[in-house]
Design an enzyme around this catalytic site. Structure first.
Site, PDB file in Angstrom:
ATOM      1  N   SER A  37      42.570  -2.637  67.717  1.00 54.66           N
ATOM      2  CA  SER A  37      41.871  -2.064  68.867  1.00 54.66           C
ATOM      3  C   SER A  37      41.786  -3.013  70.057  1.00 54.66           C
ATOM      4  O   SER A  37      41.526  -2.580  71.179  1.00 54.66           O
ATOM      5  CB  SER A  37      40.454  -1.636  68.460  1.00 54.66           C
ATOM      6  N   ASP A 325      31.292  -3.282  73.846  1.00 53.26           N
ATOM      7  CA  ASP A 325      30.584  -2.617  72.752  1.00 53.26           C
ATOM      8  C   ASP A 325      30.355  -3.647  71.643  1.00 53.26           C
ATOM      9  O   ASP A 325      30.411  -4.842  71.909  1.00 53.26           O
ATOM     10  CB  ASP A 325      31.331  -1.363  72.273  1.00 53.26           C
ATOM     11  N   HIS A 328      34.250  -5.277  71.034  1.00 50.55           N
ATOM     12  CA  HIS A 328      35.310  -5.535  71.997  1.00 50.55           C
ATOM     13  C   HIS A 328      34.825  -6.179  73.291  1.00 50.55           C
ATOM     14  O   HIS A 328      33.766  -5.810  73.804  1.00 50.55           O
ATOM     15  CB  HIS A 328      36.024  -4.220  72.330  1.00 50.55           C
TER      16      HIS A 328
END
Length: 360
Positions: A37, A325, A328
């Site tokens: 991600s 978040d 990240h």
């Protein structure tokens, strides 16, 4: 080996910026991106049942058009920013492309949120593309490239391309450190690290056999300091033990890369160690213009995954937060980290990240 690699990369970048690329002609600088991600640009949006998605309204709020694109950030990924610095478009997500699309000649992004070195990592996300899956898709890409421009030109393109690889975070965060998953119960930390090392060596070798020569592996950052891990501390501090495991991982993989550089003919594997850069950003945020590094801009509920969901509250001063978040970095933090990564990797100095993998 660092100097030839750096020279080749910089020379290719200059040529790429000056060249007039057409859809039928491969560009001078081609990049293939593999990862999770931290570098995904939207592959998981095409996986119908994937729970590792970032197509919620606040993601992409600081990206072009202010809409979610599948990036796990309020804006750009580090890969996006590196591409900007190289003067090339950020490679598109593989699953967004027609298999015969000419754009594959310019590079592809295979990264997938939740992905890991191990195939069982991120299993509870239902759908995600593991590193093995990503290499499978890359193998398909190599066949299409050779059909388009011929075997010899195709092999040359693949040999000269730059491969950015960032894997391993999920193997800890969404596997070994999860008490309800078997790997954390079955293996000791050393055994788990050996499992990762052997699997990653196999994957590097497979990429090599498919034509990859210039591979850059992005080492892990201090995972114990990300908000989702801090939440496990009663005092909201970095988890020292997790960071120790990360340092051991980085050390072992560096040594493994040295061996592969000696074993595989003409390979140029580089380990990009940015652990200290990330840690400094977390420990000394004001030095880089940030105010908050111990929690996220998006007020997330770490008990249900830590993503910025549609009903979350988002801070207004997003440039002041290191984390977007629970997992990240923010767009602003990615810019700082990409600058450090780029300057080290493309420097003629013998810094730790720019040094060839077979050096000290």
């Amino acid at each position: 080996m660092a100097a030839p690699l750096v020279l080749a990369l910089v020379t290719a970048a200059i040529i790429a910026m000056a060249a007039d690329h057409t859809s039928a002609t491969p560009p001078s600088l081609v990049t293939f991106i593999f990862g999770d991600s931290l570098t995904e640009v939207g592959n998981n949006n095409y996986l119908q049942y994937s729970l590792a998605r970032s197509d919620f309204p606040f993601y992409g709020i600081d990206y072009k058009n202010g809409k979610p694109t599948g990036r796990f950030s309020n804006g750009r990924t580090i890969g996006d920013i590196i591409s900007e610095k190289l003067g090339i478009p950020s490679p598109p997500p593989y699953l967004s492309l027609n298999p015969n699309d000419d754009v594959i000649l310019k590079g592809v992004n295979y990264a997938s949120g939740g992905a890991g070195i191990l195939n069982d990592t991120g299993l509870y996300f239902i759908q995600r593309m593991s590193f093995d899956d990503q290499i499978d898709y890359f193998e398909n890409t190599t066949k299409v490239i050779k059909r388009k421009i011929g075997e010899r030109a195709g092999n040359n393109l693949l040999n000269e391309a730059i491969y950015f690889i960032g894997m391993g975070s999920n193997d800890y965060i969404n596997n070994f450190l999860q008490p309800f998953l078997p790997d954390g119960q079955q293996y000791t930390p050393d055994e788990f690290l050996d499992l990762l090392r052997l699997k990653l060596a196999e994957q590097f070798t497979r990429l090599y056999l498919l034509g990859a020569r210039k591979m850059i592996f992005h080492g892990l950052g201090p995972l114990g300091c990300i908000p989702s891990q801090r939440a496990k501390s009663t005092s909201n501090q970095c988890l020292h033990q997790v960071n120790e495991w990360v340092l051991q991982f980085n050390s072992k993989i560096q040594k493994m890369i040295k061996v592969l550089n000696l074993k595989l003919k003409h390979v140029q594997l580089t380990f990009a160690d940015t652990y200290q850069d990330v840690l400094d950003l977390v420990d000394n945020p004001t030095k880089y213009g940030f105010k908050v590094s111990n929690t996220s801009c998006c007020r997330v509920d770490t008990s249900v995954g830590g993503l910025c969901l549609s009903n979350a509250h988002v801070c207004r001063n997003r440039k002041e937060y290191v984390f977007w978040d629970a997992f990240h970095p923010s767009d602003a933090a990615n810019e700082v980290l990409a600058d450090r990564f780029f300057s080290k990797l493309f420097s003629n100095l013998n810094g730790s990240a720019a040094s060839a993998p077979n050096q000290g």
